[in-house]
Design a protein around this motif. Structure first.
Motif, PDB file in Angstrom:
ATOM      1  N   ALA A  74       8.700  26.830 -20.402  1.00 41.56           N
ATOM      2  CA  ALA A  74       7.570  27.254 -19.574  1.00 41.56           C
ATOM      3  C   ALA A  74       6.281  26.580 -20.010  1.00 41.56           C
ATOM      4  CB  ALA A  74       7.413  28.776 -19.632  1.00 41.56           C
ATOM      5  N   LYS A  75       6.188  26.240 -21.287  1.00 38.94           N
ATOM      6  CA  LYS A  75       4.975  25.581 -21.778  1.00 38.94           C
ATOM      7  C   LYS A  75       4.837  24.202 -21.143  1.00 38.94           C
ATOM      8  CE  LYS A  75       2.578  24.073 -25.967  1.00 38.94           C
ATOM      9  NZ  LYS A  75       2.508  24.155 -27.447  1.00 38.94           N
ATOM     10  N   SER A  76       5.927  23.482 -21.036  1.00 36.45           N
ATOM     11  CA  SER A  76       5.872  22.163 -20.402  1.00 36.45           C
ATOM     12  C   SER A  76       5.380  22.281 -18.967  1.00 36.45           C
ATOM     13  CB  SER A  76       7.260  21.505 -20.424  1.00 36.45           C
ATOM     14  OG  SER A  76       7.705  21.303 -21.748  1.00 36.45           O
ATOM     15  N   SER A  77       5.876  23.295 -18.262  1.00 31.66           N
ATOM     16  CA  SER A  77       5.468  23.503 -16.874  1.00 31.66           C
ATOM     17  C   SER A  77       3.987  23.846 -16.783  1.00 31.66           C
ATOM     18  CB  SER A  77       6.299  24.623 -16.249  1.00 31.66           C
ATOM     19  OG  SER A  77       5.872  24.889 -14.934  1.00 31.66           O
ATOM     20  N   ARG A  78       3.515  24.703 -17.678  1.00 35.22           N
ATOM     21  CA  ARG A  78       2.095  25.088 -17.638  1.00 35.22           C
ATOM     22  C   ARG A  78       1.191  23.888 -17.904  1.00 35.22           C
ATOM     23  NH1 ARG A  78       3.984  29.482 -20.734  1.00 35.22           N
ATOM     24  NH2 ARG A  78       3.001  28.601 -22.605  1.00 35.22           N
ATOM     25  N   ILE A  79       1.606  23.026 -18.830  1.00 31.57           N
ATOM     26  CA  ILE A  79       0.803  21.837 -19.141  1.00 31.57           C
ATOM     27  C   ILE A  79       0.806  20.869 -17.960  1.00 31.57           C
ATOM     28  CG2 ILE A  79       0.695  19.763 -20.585  1.00 31.57           C
ATOM     29  CD1 ILE A  79       1.614  21.484 -22.951  1.00 31.57           C
ATOM     30  N   GLU A  80       1.994  20.638 -17.387  1.00 30.14           N
ATOM     31  CA  GLU A  80       2.100  19.676 -16.284  1.00 30.14           C
ATOM     32  C   GLU A  80       1.349  20.133 -15.045  1.00 30.14           C
ATOM     33  OE1 GLU A  80       5.896  18.335 -15.101  1.00 30.14           O
ATOM     34  OE2 GLU A  80       6.305  17.270 -16.990  1.00 30.14           O
ATOM     35  N   ASN A  81       1.216  21.417 -14.860  1.00 35.95           N
ATOM     36  CA  ASN A  81       0.531  21.951 -13.686  1.00 35.95           C
ATOM     37  C   ASN A  81      -0.922  22.300 -13.974  1.00 35.95           C
ATOM     38  OD1 ASN A  81       2.628  22.290 -11.392  1.00 35.95           O
ATOM     39  ND2 ASN A  81       3.693  23.036 -13.213  1.00 35.95           N
ATOM     40  N   ALA A  82      -1.418  21.828 -15.128  1.00 31.31           N
ATOM     41  CA  ALA A  82      -2.825  21.995 -15.512  1.00 31.31           C
ATOM     42  C   ALA A  82      -3.238  23.455 -15.612  1.00 31.31           C
ATOM     43  CB  ALA A  82      -3.743  21.238 -14.548  1.00 31.31           C
ATOM     44  N   ARG A  83      -2.270  24.325 -15.907  1.00 33.25           N
ATOM     45  CA  ARG A  83      -2.616  25.730 -16.101  1.00 33.25           C
ATOM     46  C   ARG A  83      -2.997  26.018 -17.555  1.00 33.25           C
ATOM     47  NH1 ARG A  83       1.934  26.558 -12.615  1.00 33.25           N
ATOM     48  NH2 ARG A  83       3.223  27.174 -14.390  1.00 33.25           N
ATOM     49  N   THR A  84      -2.457  25.205 -18.457  1.00 38.41           N
ATOM     50  CA  THR A  84      -2.764  25.344 -19.882  1.00 38.41           C
ATOM     51  C   THR A  84      -3.200  23.980 -20.418  1.00 38.41           C
ATOM     52  OG1 THR A  84      -1.154  27.117 -20.199  1.00 38.41           O
ATOM     53  CG2 THR A  84      -1.860  25.914 -22.166  1.00 38.41           C
ATOM     54  N   PRO A  85      -4.408  23.858 -20.967  1.00 35.15           N
ATOM     55  CA  PRO A  85      -4.813  22.566 -21.526  1.00 35.15           C
ATOM     56  C   PRO A  85      -4.039  22.269 -22.806  1.00 35.15           C
ATOM     57  CG  PRO A  85      -6.476  24.244 -21.971  1.00 35.15           C
ATOM     58  CD  PRO A  85      -5.476  24.881 -21.074  1.00 35.15           C
ATOM     59  N   PRO A  86      -3.496  21.055 -22.941  1.00 31.45           N
ATOM     60  CA  PRO A  86      -2.722  20.735 -24.144  1.00 31.45           C
ATOM     61  C   PRO A  86      -3.624  20.510 -25.351  1.00 31.45           C
ATOM     62  CG  PRO A  86      -2.934  18.796 -22.768  1.00 31.45           C
ATOM     63  CD  PRO A  86      -3.562  19.937 -21.997  1.00 31.45           C
ATOM     64  N   SER A  87      -3.143  20.914 -26.507  1.00 34.29           N
ATOM     65  CA  SER A  87      -3.861  20.619 -27.748  1.00 34.29           C
ATOM     66  C   SER A  87      -3.566  19.179 -28.156  1.00 34.29           C
ATOM     67  CB  SER A  87      -3.410  21.571 -28.858  1.00 34.29           C
ATOM     68  OG  SER A  87      -2.055  21.306 -29.195  1.00 34.29           O
ATOM     69  N   ASP A  88      -4.296  18.691 -29.154  1.00 36.24           N
ATOM     70  CA  ASP A  88      -4.025  17.346 -29.667  1.00 36.24           C
ATOM     71  C   ASP A  88      -2.579  17.260 -30.169  1.00 36.24           C
ATOM     72  OD1 ASP A  88      -6.687  17.043 -29.145  1.00 36.24           O
ATOM     73  OD2 ASP A  88      -7.286  16.609 -31.216  1.00 36.24           O
TER      74      ASP A  88
END
Length: 284
Positions: free
Chosen positions: A43-57
């Motif tokens: 689910a984290k990959s999906s949230r990042i790809e859909n710009a719902r969660t900004p990725p950390s460095d």
């Protein structure tokens, strides 16, 4: 879920997400496979790809490593860090007037030793006379319908511009010939401004290049841009101030600046263009 203050910032964040998705697809990985390689929930990959969660460095490093795309890591980290701040609407920055905006650049100027500036339409702020600056900032104030603190803003800009007399810094300025001809102010003010350019050219740390109307154009006119050393580019648009820190974007602007420099004339040829513009003011 974090919210961003502007649609431009959200668009920048979405662009980072889209690029991460492209890297996953180019590597032939599903979202589940990427999550397994990175050691996190799918689910984290999906949230990042859909710009719902900004990725950390750390997330970006893990993502790029999982995709075998480590060469993109630093650019994506820079873009992600600036997704909220790289696009700032002038309306937000100027809502209380222009003086505070002038002061906000002081620290950036102090940190810079090599300035490269390209302007297609106005005299760069470094070398504006107070009268020219007042005319320009008055126009901006009227257009934006913001509080009128032009006198204070001009004083702040003039103080900041003293940095051009610092012998420990270098300034490479390139302007289009149109800058000399546009009537930003009345004839007397324009004549004073153009005369100031002639005096500035004598400074050993200042290089002023002018691209003539008649120059062949393998490089087209760009938007106004300020390059601070090799670490940051500020691009000025009508509605937005864009700050770029990604290494490849900076490299692109440096390459464009080098091409524009080739088109410009310097020294006596540049002086001739300025004196011709001054003469045209007397004839009008």
């Amino acid at each position: 879920m974090p919210t961003f203050p502007s649609s431009s910032a959200q668009a920048a964040r979405a662009a980072v997400a889209a690029r991460l998705r492209e890297l996953r697809l180019e590597a032939g990985l599903t979202g589940v496979e990427l999550a397994q390689r990175c050691g996190w929930h799918k689910a984290k990959s999906s949230r990042i790809e859909n710009a719902r969660t900004p990725p950390s460095d750390t997330d970006i490093r893990a993502w790029c490593a999982a995709c075998g795309a480590e060469r993109h890591t630093e650019d994506l980290i820079a873009s992600s860090r600036n997704a909220e701040s790289m696009f700032v609407e002038w309306q937000r920055k100027q809502r209380t007037g222009l003086r505070r905006l002038q002061d906000s650049y002081v620290e950036r100027y102090r940190e810079t030793t090599h300035f490269r500036v390209y302007s297609p339409d106005i005299v760069p702020g470094f070398v504006q006379t107070p009268a020219y600056a007042a005319a320009l900032l008055s126009s901006i104030t009227d257009f934006r319908r913001i509080p009128d603190d032009v006198s204070e803003a001009v004083a702040a800009r003039t103080r900041r511009s003293q940095i051009i007399h610092d012998g420990h810094r270098r300034f490479a300025l390139i302007v289009e010939e149109a800058v000399l001809r546009y009537r930003i102010a009345d004839a007397a003010t324009m004549a004073g401004q153009l005369g100031h350019l002639l005096s500035i050219m004598s400074l050993p740390t200042v290089s002023l290049g002018i691209i003539p109307f008649t120059a062949p154009r393998p490089m087209w006119p760009l938007e106004a841009c300020y390059i601070f050393d090799d670490r940051l580019v500020q691009v000025e648009l009508l509605t937005t101030d864009v700050t770029l820190r990604a290494p490849t974007e900076i490299a692109t602007y440096l390459a464009a600046f080098a091409e524009l420099h080739k088109l410009a004339v310097h020294g006596d040829d540049a002086r001739d263009l300025i004196t011709s513009a001054i003469a045209s003011l007397k004839d009008s």
